[in-house]
Design a protein around this motif. Sequence first.
Motif, PDB file in Angstrom:
ATOM      1  N   HIS A  56     -87.630  68.580 -78.535  1.00  0.00           N
ATOM      2  CA  HIS A  56     -88.312  67.371 -78.981  1.00  0.00           C
ATOM      3  C   HIS A  56     -89.542  67.038 -78.129  1.00  0.00           C
ATOM      4  O   HIS A  56     -90.156  65.982 -78.329  1.00  0.00           O
ATOM      5  CB  HIS A  56     -87.353  66.175 -78.927  1.00  0.00           C
ATOM      6  N   ALA A  57     -89.899  67.905 -77.189  1.00  0.00           N
ATOM      7  CA  ALA A  57     -90.883  67.539 -76.174  1.00  0.00           C
ATOM      8  C   ALA A  57     -92.192  66.963 -76.725  1.00  0.00           C
ATOM      9  O   ALA A  57     -92.660  65.921 -76.253  1.00  0.00           O
ATOM     10  CB  ALA A  57     -91.163  68.741 -75.274  1.00  0.00           C
ATOM     11  N   PRO A  58     -92.850  67.587 -77.708  1.00  0.00           N
ATOM     12  CA  PRO A  58     -94.114  67.002 -78.178  1.00  0.00           C
ATOM     13  C   PRO A  58     -93.943  65.593 -78.737  1.00  0.00           C
ATOM     14  O   PRO A  58     -94.730  64.695 -78.415  1.00  0.00           O
ATOM     15  CB  PRO A  58     -94.570  67.993 -79.261  1.00  0.00           C
ATOM     16  N   ALA A  59     -92.916  65.393 -79.564  1.00  0.00           N
ATOM     17  CA  ALA A  59     -92.702  64.065 -80.137  1.00  0.00           C
ATOM     18  C   ALA A  59     -92.263  63.070 -79.071  1.00  0.00           C
ATOM     19  O   ALA A  59     -92.682  61.901 -79.078  1.00  0.00           O
ATOM     20  CB  ALA A  59     -91.650  64.131 -81.250  1.00  0.00           C
ATOM     21  N   LEU A  60     -91.429  63.526 -78.124  1.00  0.00           N
ATOM     22  CA  LEU A  60     -90.968  62.650 -77.058  1.00  0.00           C
ATOM     23  C   LEU A  60     -92.137  62.225 -76.166  1.00  0.00           C
ATOM     24  O   LEU A  60     -92.253  61.054 -75.785  1.00  0.00           O
ATOM     25  CB  LEU A  60     -89.892  63.345 -76.226  1.00  0.00           C
TER      26      LEU A  60
ATOM     27  N   VAL B  99     -93.309  58.381 -75.507  1.00  0.00           N
ATOM     28  CA  VAL B  99     -93.409  57.784 -74.175  1.00  0.00           C
ATOM     29  C   VAL B  99     -94.833  57.304 -73.917  1.00  0.00           C
ATOM     30  O   VAL B  99     -95.044  56.225 -73.344  1.00  0.00           O
ATOM     31  CB  VAL B  99     -92.969  58.791 -73.097  1.00  0.00           C
ATOM     32  N   ALA B 100     -95.831  58.071 -74.348  1.00  0.00           N
ATOM     33  CA  ALA B 100     -97.218  57.636 -74.182  1.00  0.00           C
ATOM     34  C   ALA B 100     -97.452  56.314 -74.908  1.00  0.00           C
ATOM     35  O   ALA B 100     -98.158  55.431 -74.398  1.00  0.00           O
ATOM     36  CB  ALA B 100     -98.168  58.716 -74.703  1.00  0.00           C
ATOM     37  N   GLY B 101     -96.845  56.166 -76.088  1.00  0.00           N
ATOM     38  CA  GLY B 101     -96.971  54.909 -76.813  1.00  0.00           C
ATOM     39  C   GLY B 101     -96.336  53.747 -76.072  1.00  0.00           C
ATOM     40  O   GLY B 101     -96.861  52.627 -76.077  1.00  0.00           O
ATOM     41  N   VAL B 102     -95.203  54.005 -75.414  1.00  0.00           N
ATOM     42  CA  VAL B 102     -94.560  52.967 -74.602  1.00  0.00           C
ATOM     43  C   VAL B 102     -95.472  52.564 -73.441  1.00  0.00           C
ATOM     44  O   VAL B 102     -95.691  51.374 -73.175  1.00  0.00           O
ATOM     45  CB  VAL B 102     -93.197  53.457 -74.072  1.00  0.00           C
ATOM     46  N   LEU B 103     -96.023  53.551 -72.755  1.00  0.00           N
ATOM     47  CA  LEU B 103     -96.869  53.272 -71.599  1.00  0.00           C
ATOM     48  C   LEU B 103     -98.155  52.546 -71.996  1.00  0.00           C
ATOM     49  O   LEU B 103     -98.690  51.737 -71.231  1.00  0.00           O
ATOM     50  CB  LEU B 103     -97.206  54.564 -70.869  1.00  0.00           C
ATOM     51  N   ASP B 104     -98.660  52.832 -73.190  1.00  0.00           N
ATOM     52  CA  ASP B 104     -99.884  52.193 -73.662  1.00  0.00           C
ATOM     53  C   ASP B 104     -99.631  50.834 -74.308  1.00  0.00           C
ATOM     54  O   ASP B 104    -100.574  50.177 -74.757  1.00  0.00           O
ATOM     55  CB  ASP B 104    -100.590  53.106 -74.667  1.00  0.00           C
ATOM     56  N   GLY B 105     -98.361  50.423 -74.361  1.00  0.00           N
ATOM     57  CA  GLY B 105     -98.041  49.122 -74.930  1.00  0.00           C
ATOM     58  C   GLY B 105     -98.020  49.075 -76.437  1.00  0.00           C
ATOM     59  O   GLY B 105     -98.013  47.986 -77.031  1.00  0.00           O
ATOM     60  N   GLU B 106     -97.991  50.225 -77.085  1.00  0.00           N
ATOM     61  CA  GLU B 106     -97.969  50.256 -78.538  1.00  0.00           C
ATOM     62  C   GLU B 106     -96.609  49.859 -79.100  1.00  0.00           C
ATOM     63  O   GLU B 106     -96.513  49.317 -80.200  1.00  0.00           O
ATOM     64  CB  GLU B 106     -98.345  51.651 -79.032  1.00  0.00           C
TER      65      GLU B 106
END
Length: 228
Positions: free
Chosen positions: A188-192, A196-203
Amino acid sequence: MRARRATQVTAGLAAYAGVRLVRARALPVPEESAVMVDGELHRADRVVWACGAWLPQLFDGLPITVTKQDTLHFAVPPAWSVPETPAWVDYDASAYGHGDVDGVGMKSTSDAEGRPYEPEHGSRAVDPDSVERAAGYLGRRFPALAQAPVLFSQVCQYALTPDAEWLLAETAPGVWLLGGDSGHGFKHAPALAGYVAGVLDGEHAPDPRFGLHERVPTRGLRTSGRTG
């Protein structure tokens, strides 16, 4: 199927995009969004610790257990290669494998939890009972391969939460832990990573099931755990 090559390519693409790859020993700084790299302090707005089996050694109290997982590949005739022989999973026996890929042998190994394992200094030699179990299963499942010799072996490790769900939590301002992802994490690495990037960016906020809460043991995302 080619996990090592996929990781190398991903690292190369990251470097091409401007990521600086550093090979060093990194340690957390208590309650700070910072990393100590070989004695040198590096601060950042956010730090993500995605250390696999090493994560519980760096941060106490995590719901992650590390076990030794021996992987066996057997020498087989060309007809037992991929794609002629597909990947397979025996759910009740907690066994899985796939045909020969790139000449390293047909994989036959166990998904049942191995012994507790310390990844820093633990033995990287497979256990004799792991070889016996994998060879025995291969012979029962594929009788034509009953006498196939071991061609390649390696010691892996699982770092799993009791419910096999990922761990994604902010433990201090800017300090994020990501783990509990052995096995299915790579697939799942690409989707994961995007999630996580979305979480860090506040999305979006992380799903509560990935938090630092009590985990109820379950095999729902894996095999049954029975070895008979």
